[in-house]
Design a protein around this motif. Sequence first.
Motif: not given
Length: 270
Positions: A48-52, A153-155, A157-164
């Motif tokens: 929910r805190e991710f930007t567009s 670079r923007s997220l 702890g690997g949050q972006g990869t985990a969501c993907a």
Amino acid sequence: MSGSALSNQTGAAIGSLAFDTITPAGVVAVRQWIAGLVLPVATRPRLREFTSAQRRLVLALALVLPVINLALYSAIDRIGLGLAVTLEFLGPLAVALIGARRRIDLACAVLAAAGVAVLMRPQPSTDYLGMGLALLAAACWACYILLNHALSRSLPGGQGTACACGISGVLFLPIGVGVLVTHPPTVAALGFAVTAGVLSSAVPFLCDALALGRVPAPLFAIFMSLNPVLAATAGLLLLGQHLDVWQWASIAAIVTANTTTVLTPPRTAH
């Protein structure tokens, strides 16, 4: 980065043992589901805190992941682990050569092209579809590195990869279920696929995300030079897949080209 490469190729070799039972697509499905379950739990992303912009990057990576895995595993099934990963390795090499203008980079590109030409030379046993699938995986791997680098670079702890990975697992659900229904898995095949999911998806994806948050994408490509060598070795030791002298030479040429182009410092103006 070294641990990621070793885990990835060991998992790929083990996963290929299930191809005859559940097909490469079935193994990929299990891989995607394992990664989609393990990584979000490990990183606990705050979606929910991710930007567009971050969400668009996550979605793009989620679309790339199943394609790279399905293309690579299908290629492994046709041409073997060592050759498939060597051709896939052209993706990181392309990342390293992006924007290159030096003569040494041109020489490295020619060296890599020569290695590919030897691997793809016409022979009675040449499988061009398998090689084409490996090259598709290469293009996807280049996208994976660039997208993962931007996300890391923007997220943190690997949050972006985990969501993907989570989204990718959901997208692959109907395909995977269909494959497993038409090709019922044995206990052994399911165990091989789950092991591949842990070693080739969950562990490397998390390691890559953490590494790419700390190092430039070209430097990451240097350590990816380990993958063709480790893949060929794993194929030999675990699967009994032997390569001839020319194939080993081609692997060495492509690895050398990548390492040289990244390690050679650019000339500075005086």
